[in-house]
Design an enzyme around this catalytic site. Structure first.
Site, PDB file in Angstrom:
ATOM      1  N   ASN A   1      -0.263   1.361 -28.408  1.00  0.00           N
ATOM      2  CA  ASN A   1      -1.301   2.387 -28.379  1.00  0.00           C
ATOM      3  C   ASN A   1      -1.875   2.551 -26.976  1.00  0.00           C
ATOM      4  OD1 ASN A   1      -2.212  -0.314 -29.138  1.00  0.00           O
ATOM      5  ND2 ASN A   1      -4.274   0.537 -29.088  1.00  0.00           N
TER       6      ASN A   1
ATOM      7  N   GLY B   1      -2.909   8.651 -40.920  1.00  0.00           N
ATOM      8  CA  GLY B   1      -2.941  10.110 -40.961  1.00  0.00           C
ATOM      9  C   GLY B   1      -3.523  10.759 -39.712  1.00  0.00           C
TER      10      GLY B   1
ATOM     11  N   CYS C   1     -15.808  -2.569 -19.007  1.00  0.00           N
ATOM     12  CA  CYS C   1     -17.136  -1.974 -19.128  1.00  0.00           C
ATOM     13  C   CYS C   1     -17.213  -0.962 -20.261  1.00  0.00           C
ATOM     14  CB  CYS C   1     -17.534  -1.323 -17.824  1.00  0.00           C
ATOM     15  SG  CYS C   1     -17.822  -2.560 -16.566  1.00  0.00           S
TER      16      CYS C   1
ATOM     17  N   GLN D   1       1.301   4.394 -33.940  1.00  0.00           N
ATOM     18  CA  GLN D   1       1.471   5.293 -32.786  1.00  0.00           C
ATOM     19  C   GLN D   1       2.863   5.923 -32.744  1.00  0.00           C
ATOM     20  OE1 GLN D   1      -0.804   6.267 -30.589  1.00  0.00           O
ATOM     21  NE2 GLN D   1      -2.449   4.898 -31.238  1.00  0.00           N
TER      22      GLN D   1
ATOM     23  N   THR E   1      -9.659   4.991 -56.329  1.00  0.00           N
ATOM     24  CA  THR E   1      -9.206   6.361 -56.566  1.00  0.00           C
ATOM     25  C   THR E   1      -8.562   6.928 -55.306  1.00  0.00           C
ATOM     26  OG1 THR E   1     -10.924   6.685 -58.208  1.00  0.00           O
ATOM     27  CG2 THR E   1      -9.955   8.675 -57.271  1.00  0.00           C
TER      28      THR E   1
END
Lengths: 147, 392
Positions: free
Chosen positions: B160, B210, B333, B189, B247
């Site tokens: 990534n 997704g 940072c 990726q 669900t």
């Protein structure tokens, strides 16, 4: 990272950024491994900080705190600079995210390092040693032996 | 120098992507009209169930899997957590291994690394394989790490951060030649960006997401090869064959299936995307003391990542953002930990330069003008920050 408008203003339009060729006080703190280094240049005359500039390698907060710290003491007597705290810099910037507070510490220490350099140059080693004894704003990556 | 007019350039597609209009259009009816619960017996429920299974077939077809090998989850992170915990637990139990050993690489996403750390804290033995300077994992080094108590190997398909594509099929072969240890690849990726076929890879599990491929956030999936057993991840109403209850997020699942089909259909555009990426890389690496990170050719078609000497990544990112350009950095940072990216340091780069990293991830919709605009602004901003830097 959420910054105040003041921080963003000082980051986007830093005040007093650059090098002072006729400086008589220069201090550098931080460590490239930690990701921030500040260098302060001052021109001191009759105990007054006539001019001040900074160079900073670091994040938005590091640049903004450098800018604000130099603004707060420009044209002021040395005593004001000695009394400048990182807290005052943070307040003047309307706050910093908690993980960025160390940047303000770095700004305070950079100014003190420059003042120590000045005191030593005029033979006031006692005052310089006092300033040197404090941490120079480094972090655990450094090998200054103060941790 | 005449500066180009300010534009908006989104170059952070590895973080997340725009939901395609066609994707949004296809999912919308499942929010407002066909909102039945796939577990309900009435016709609304049956309609939803049919749509769910159709999405499963479509997803499976893109990945070269069987429909029953596809499980829907809430995100890529969940898929990784489930695969690592679920497969290693079953393998250890079945083979009566008391102290399971699991293997991954030093450059994985935190979804994998932090799961490994959690398992280590609970008594597992873990090995992190190093990579070469381009981020490549060698099959030999993985094979050499296998022990009698090894219960799982997890190697990402593509990085990534630096975009390096790993030789997964070869690594799988090397592992399987020793023993049939469950193998996961985190393909979050890779899916949608390069052709991915689970059978060709030979993996046991493959996780995907997704929102990295122009579907909404909140949906992911896990391919589990037929015959590979995983402990259930979420107990409840028995959805996903009882293995992952809850669900189903039907609209999101349908969106992901549609997005996978679109990305498969757009695969021929990959060459032109790579051309734009290479133009971006050439433009930015023309800046002095600037280096490409990741493999020069075995990399994701949209990933251009760099390190710059003498500057810090967060500053770089904010100045680019002010110019309308969205990118990302592995700078310390920018993170809560104040540690630079584990991926960049794993490539053997000095810590100092890792603070000055920039990742730009473009996609098919990025134009040549966008590329010119990015190059011009990165040059300007790097120069400005270097002027301010006491170490450059």
């Amino acid at each position: 990272m959420e910054y105040s408008e003041k921080v963003m203003d000082h980051f986007m339009n830093p005040r007093n950024c650059g090098v002072l060729s006729d400086a008589n006080a220069v201090g550098e703190v931080g460590n490239a491994k930690c990701g921030d280094i500040m260098k302060i240049y001052m021109k001191i005359e009759n105990d007054i900080i006539k001019d001040i500039k900074f160079q900073t390698f670091g994040c938005c907060a590091a640049i903004a705190t450098s800018s604000m710290a130099t603004e707060l003491i420009k044209g002021k007597p040395i005593s004001d600079a000695l009394n400048l705290t990182n807290k005052a810099v943070v307040e003047a910037l309307d706050g910093l995210p908690p993980v960025k507070i160390h940047c303000s510490v770095l700004a305070e220490e950079a100014i003190k390092a420059a003042l120590a350099n000045y005191f030593r140059s005029i033979g006031n080693n006692e005052e310089a040693d006092k300033l040197d004894a404090s941490c120079d704003g480094c972090c655990e990556h450094c090998d200054c032996g103060k941790h | 120098m005449i500066f180009m007019e300010k534009r908006f350039v989104y170059a952070d597609n590895a973080a997340t992507t725009r939901v395609y209009q066609e994707v949004a259009a296809e999912m919308l009816p499942y929010l407002t009209e066909h909102y039945g619960n796939p577990s309900s017996l009435h016709f609304m429920g049956q309609q939803a169930k049919k749509a769910l299974e159709s999405a499963r077939e479509r997803t499976a077809s893109v990945l070269g899997a069987l429909p029953e090998e596809i499980y829907f989850t809430s995100c890529g992170t969940e898929s990784d957590n489930w695969a690592i915990r679920g497969a290693s637990a079953v393998y250890a139990k079945f083979n009566k291994i008391e102290k399971p050993h699991i293997i991954t690489t030093a450059i994985e996403h935190h979804a994998v690394l932090h799961t490994f750390e959690a398992l280590k804290a609970s008594g597992y033995e873990v090995t992190y394989i190093g990579v070469d300077k381009d981020g490549i994992v060698s099959p030999e080094s993985v094979a050499a790490a296998i022990k009698d108590n090894t219960c799982l190997v997890a190697i990402m398909y593509a990085s990534n951060e630096v975009g390096t594509i790993e030789p997964i099929a070869d690594i799988v072969k090397a592992v399987k030649s020793i023993r049939n240890i469950p193998f996961l690849t985190d393909a979050v990726q890779a899916v949608g960006n390069i052709p991915v076929n689970v059978k060709e890879l030979g993996v046991d599990m493959l996780s995907f997401s997704g929102h990295k491929i122009h579907a909404p956030k909140g949906v992911g999936g896990l391919y589990i090869k037929k015959g590979v057993r995983l402990k259930n991840f979420i107990e409840g109403g028995g959805q996903e064959k009882g293995k992952r209850s809850g669900t189903e997020g039907l609209a999101n699942i349908i969106a992901m299936a549609k997005a996978m089909e679109i990305s498969r259909d757009r695969m021929p555009e990959r060459a032109s995307l790579e051309k734009k990426r290479d133009k971006l890389i050439a433009g930015i690496t023309s800046i002095p003391d600037t280096y490409l990170t990741g493999h020069p050719t075995k990399r994701l078609p949209g990933n251009a990542s760099f390190v710059f000497k003498g500057i810090e990544g967060e500053s770089l990112l904010f100045l680019l953002s002010a110019a309308g350009i969205c990118g990302s950095t592995g700078s310390a940072c920018s993170s809560a930990s104040l540690e630079p990216s584990h991926v960049l340091t794993s490539l053997g780069l000095p810590v100092e330069i890792c603070h000055g990293s920039l990742r730009l991830t473009i996609d098919y919709d990025t134009t040549d003008e966008d590329i010119d605009y990015i190059i011009e602004n990165v040059k300007r901003v790097v120069e400005r920050l270097r002027e301010m830097s006491p170490i450059y």
